[in-house]
Design a protein around this motif. Structure first.
Motif, PDB file in Angstrom:
ATOM      1  N   GLY A 189       0.803  -1.216   0.000  1.00  0.00           N
ATOM      2  CA  GLY A 189       0.000   0.000   0.000  1.00  0.00           C
ATOM      3  C   GLY A 189       0.831   1.259   0.000  1.00  0.00           C
ATOM      4  N   VAL A 190       0.276   2.316   0.642  1.00  0.00           N
ATOM      5  CA  VAL A 190       0.903   3.641   0.541  1.00  0.00           C
ATOM      6  C   VAL A 190       2.085   3.807   1.487  1.00  0.00           C
ATOM      7  CG1 VAL A 190      -1.240   4.690  -0.215  1.00  0.00           C
ATOM      8  CG2 VAL A 190      -0.731   4.583   2.228  1.00  0.00           C
ATOM      9  N   GLY A 191       2.223   2.912   2.509  1.00  0.00           N
ATOM     10  CA  GLY A 191       3.318   3.070   3.453  1.00  0.00           C
ATOM     11  C   GLY A 191       3.139   4.299   4.337  1.00  0.00           C
ATOM     12  N   PHE A 192       4.155   4.639   5.113  1.00  0.00           N
ATOM     13  CA  PHE A 192       4.062   5.810   5.978  1.00  0.00           C
ATOM     14  C   PHE A 192       5.472   6.256   6.360  1.00  0.00           C
ATOM     15  CE2 PHE A 192       5.142   3.469   9.777  1.00  0.00           C
ATOM     16  CZ  PHE A 192       4.655   2.199   9.533  1.00  0.00           C
ATOM     17  N   ASN A 193       5.498   7.417   6.999  1.00  0.00           N
ATOM     18  CA  ASN A 193       6.774   7.990   7.434  1.00  0.00           C
ATOM     19  C   ASN A 193       7.226   7.297   8.712  1.00  0.00           C
ATOM     20  OD1 ASN A 193       8.507   9.978   9.035  1.00  0.00           O
ATOM     21  ND2 ASN A 193       8.431  10.938   6.993  1.00  0.00           N
ATOM     22  N   MET A 194       8.396   6.673   8.699  1.00  0.00           N
ATOM     23  CA  MET A 194       8.874   5.888   9.830  1.00  0.00           C
ATOM     24  C   MET A 194       9.155   6.765  11.047  1.00  0.00           C
ATOM     25  SD  MET A 194       9.253   2.712  10.366  1.00  0.00           S
ATOM     26  CE  MET A 194       9.934   1.629  11.625  1.00  0.00           C
ATOM     27  N   THR A 196       8.950   0.007   6.476  1.00  0.00           N
ATOM     28  CA  THR A 196       8.046   0.654   5.520  1.00  0.00           C
ATOM     29  C   THR A 196       8.813   1.568   4.593  1.00  0.00           C
ATOM     30  OG1 THR A 196       6.046   2.014   5.266  1.00  0.00           O
ATOM     31  CG2 THR A 196       7.561   2.600   7.046  1.00  0.00           C
ATOM     32  N   LEU A 197       8.249   1.796   3.422  1.00  0.00           N
ATOM     33  CA  LEU A 197       8.763   2.761   2.448  1.00  0.00           C
ATOM     34  C   LEU A 197       7.564   3.521   1.904  1.00  0.00           C
ATOM     35  CD1 LEU A 197      11.117   3.923   0.820  1.00  0.00           C
ATOM     36  CD2 LEU A 197      10.685   2.172  -0.914  1.00  0.00           C
ATOM     37  N   PRO A 198       7.459   4.815   2.180  1.00  0.00           N
ATOM     38  CA  PRO A 198       6.279   5.575   1.734  1.00  0.00           C
ATOM     39  C   PRO A 198       6.032   5.415   0.235  1.00  0.00           C
ATOM     40  CG  PRO A 198       7.627   6.898   3.232  1.00  0.00           C
ATOM     41  CD  PRO A 198       8.411   5.662   2.937  1.00  0.00           C
ATOM     42  N   GLY A 199       4.766   5.098  -0.054  1.00  0.00           N
ATOM     43  CA  GLY A 199       4.361   4.931  -1.446  1.00  0.00           C
ATOM     44  C   GLY A 199       4.619   3.547  -2.010  1.00  0.00           C
ATOM     45  N   HIS A 200       5.210   2.628  -1.208  1.00  0.00           N
ATOM     46  CA  HIS A 200       5.570   1.327  -1.761  1.00  0.00           C
ATOM     47  C   HIS A 200       5.084   0.144  -0.916  1.00  0.00           C
ATOM     48  CE1 HIS A 200       8.334   4.002  -3.907  1.00  0.00           C
ATOM     49  NE2 HIS A 200       8.402   3.069  -4.844  1.00  0.00           N
TER      50      HIS A 200
END
Length: 593
Positions: free
Chosen positions: A531-536, A567-571
């Motif tokens: 999905g969209v991921g988030f800022n760690m 996580t990786l934002p957007g990935h």
């Protein structure tokens, strides 16, 4: 009452938009598809037939060509042709030599004609260097006929053969005169070539092999043309050699290239053509649009009848069942709103003699509320500490929005008539409720995985093509004991925070297995989404309640267990629970204290 009316109206709109309009569109698309499919199949059949006919005509032309070539291989034939072009032939000084040349030539020609194709009529020879027009014609089972009255030098085929300089020329004559001058309307197919002396390459004359047309007519009978269509054989000048429908002869000179159309009064003709390289001729099939329309008409009639019947039947079923569906579902939604406000004493009225799917959900819903109230009052609020109460509350919490969306999905399935899928989904929701209501703190991984399968299947019912999932479970650890509902918050986070903000498809993967880490064997439980991921950094600054509860429960039940997020934002986002295993030879031992 206003809500019930609106709900009924929405169901009607759903019926119209989900059944009637798509059905009409589907019918139109199917009719168009089958019509195009039929036209494509007809076109393919026409092209295949034209190719087959082209091969047959080419083979026939090659047979005549081979027959013509075989003539010059006989000494008697070439001796005769040289003799006819010599001065001795016209002096007739030796009747015996004249008789002998004719005899041997006739004997060879008759033998070749008898054992050749039955459609070959005869062989003609037109000398080049003669003071008169002495044309020699040998027919099957007849003597050689010689005439000086046939002006063969004025015939177009004579000039064509001379200009071809030894190459083969193929002609067709619909109206021709035999050497006796008789008019003959039977079409003749001829192959012509210039014969030369083998020794000095001196031109001797024109060999003309005549064949009748029945063989070509048999080839044309391979194709069944419609009443308004026509199959033509055209020569190099565009003249009609043969046509199955003579009324199209006037179009021969204006027939366009392959794939183009001809507009005529009350019809549109599509042209399919196939060249015959060996003869320079062309096969042309004029396919009538009226014939195609007549053949496609039953498809349109059948589609219209089926559409009318389907609309009538579905409308009747809708009218009968609308009240049976909307009443219980509306009451269930009202009770769910009460539960959402915190009223766990509300109950759904269910008749004892009703056992349909809605009744099963209602009974399980009532039972779930009873169990929830008992647990909250007797255990979580009175017995356990505040922390343990939070854990159990997390276990026993059922999101009313999830139930609301799931039941709305059931309404849609029932409306669409997908009874098997509806029944399966109801059983999944029932299993989910039953699992949630169990008065147990712990469960096996197998039980937890089964619960997740039902939970994800119900979420899939809501999100449809936006979501797909897969579970990779090492059966070695099927009996491994974990806190109940440990994995579900991670899956819910993947849906809410990873999938819902994303516009496209999201894949959620649950993987359960073992791996070595720092020299120790660990059981891992991993939930992944693309999905969209988030800022760690934001996650580290403010962890969500669900994640904190998982970490606290792990520390509460296990000595060596921890939780990781990548996580990786957007990935993507990957959440992993690590539980150290103890045991020998690849076995394990639960470490719950």
């Amino acid at each position: 009452m206003k809500y019930r009316k609106t709900f009924r109206t929405r169901l009607l709109i759903l019926f119209l938009g989900g059944t009637l309009i798509p059905l009409l569109l589907l019918t139109a698309v199917l009719m168009s598809y089958f019509n195009n499919r039929f036209e494509m199949q007809s076109e393919q059949m026409v092209r295949n037939t034209l190719v087959s006919m082209q091969e047959n005509i080419s083979n026939y032309a090659e047979e005549l060509r081979d027959f013509s070539i075989s003539l010059i291989g006989y000494t008697e034939v070439m001796d005769f042709y040289q003799y006819v072009n010599s001065e001795d032939y016209y002096k007739i000084s030796d009747d015996y030599e004249y008789f002998l040349k004719h005899y041997h030539y006739r004997k060879v020609i008759q033998k070749l004609l008898i054992f050749s194709d039955s459609n070959i009529m005869g062989v003609g020879f037109a000398p080049l260097d003669t003071p008169d027009n002495a044309y020699h014609m040998a027919y099957k089972n007849m003597n050689i006929s010689v005439t000086n009255d046939y002006p063969y030098r004025d015939e177009p085929w004579f000039e064509s053969a001379v200009s071809a300089n030894g190459n083969f020329v193929y002609i067709s004559q619909n109206n021709w005169k035999d050497i006796a001058g008789s008019e003959n309307r039977e079409p003749v197919f001829s192959v012509i070539r210039l014969a030369r002396n083998i020794n000095n390459q001196r031109s001797l004359g024109i060999i003309k092999v005549d064949a009748s047309f029945p063989r070509l007519k048999e080839i044309f009978q391979e194709m069944d043309t419609g009443a308004n269509s026509c199959l033509m054989l055209l020569d190099e000048q565009g003249e009609v050699i043969y046509a199955t429908n003579p009324r199209f002869d006037t179009l021969a000179a204006s027939i366009p290239d392959d794939g183009e159309t001809i507009e005529i009064p009350d019809d549109r003709l599509r042209v399919y053509s196939e060249a015959i390289p060996i003869t320079g001729w062309r096969l042309a099939y004029l396919s009538s649009g009226r014939d195609i329309a007549q053949q496609s008409q039953p498809i349109f009639i059948l589609g219209a009848v089926l559409s009318a019947l389907t609309i009538l039947i579905s409308g009747t079923i809708y009218a009968i069942n609308i009240r049976r569906i909307t009443g219980p579902v509306n009451r269930m939604i009202e009770r769910m709103k009460a539960v959402e406000k915190g009223d766990l004493t509300t109950q759904l009225d269910v008749a004892d003699n009703v056992n349909d799917e809605v009744a099963v959900i209602s009974r399980n819903f009532n039972h779930m509320l009873q169990k929830l109230e008992v647990h909250i009052n007797n255990e979580y609020r009175a017995v356990l500490s505040q922390k343990n109460a939070e854990y159990m509350a997390l276990q026993m919490q059922v999101n009313p929005h999830f139930l609301y969306n799931t039941l709305n999905g059931f309404i849609t399935l029932n409306r669409l008539g997908e009874q098997d899928k509806l029944e399966k989904s109801i059983l999944q929701l029932t299993g989910l409720f039953r699992y949630t209501c169990r008065n147990q703190d712990l469960c096996s991984l197998t039980e937890e995985v089964h619960f997740l399968e039902d939970y994800l299947a119900l979420q899939k019912l809501r999100f449809e093509e936006r979501m797909q999932y897969q579970i990779e479970f090492d059966e070695t650890y099927r009996d491994f004991t974990i806190p109940r509902l440990l994995i579900q918050p991670l899956v819910e986070n993947a849906i809410i925070h990873g999938m819902e903000p994303k516009a496209g498809l999201t894949t959620i993967t649950i993987a359960i297995g073992s791996a070595d880490r720092d020299g120790e064997s660990y059981l891992y439980i991993r939930v992944m989404d693309d999905g969209v991921g988030f800022n760690m950094q934001r996650y580290k600054d403010s962890k969500r309640v669900g994640v904190k509860n998982i970490e606290e429960r792990l520390s509460y039940f296990y000595e060596d267990a921890f939780f990781e997020i990548d996580t990786l934002p957007g990935h993507f986002t990957t959440s992993t629970i690590w539980i150290r295993l103890t045991g020998e030879e690849g076995g394990y031992e639960n470490t719950i204290g």
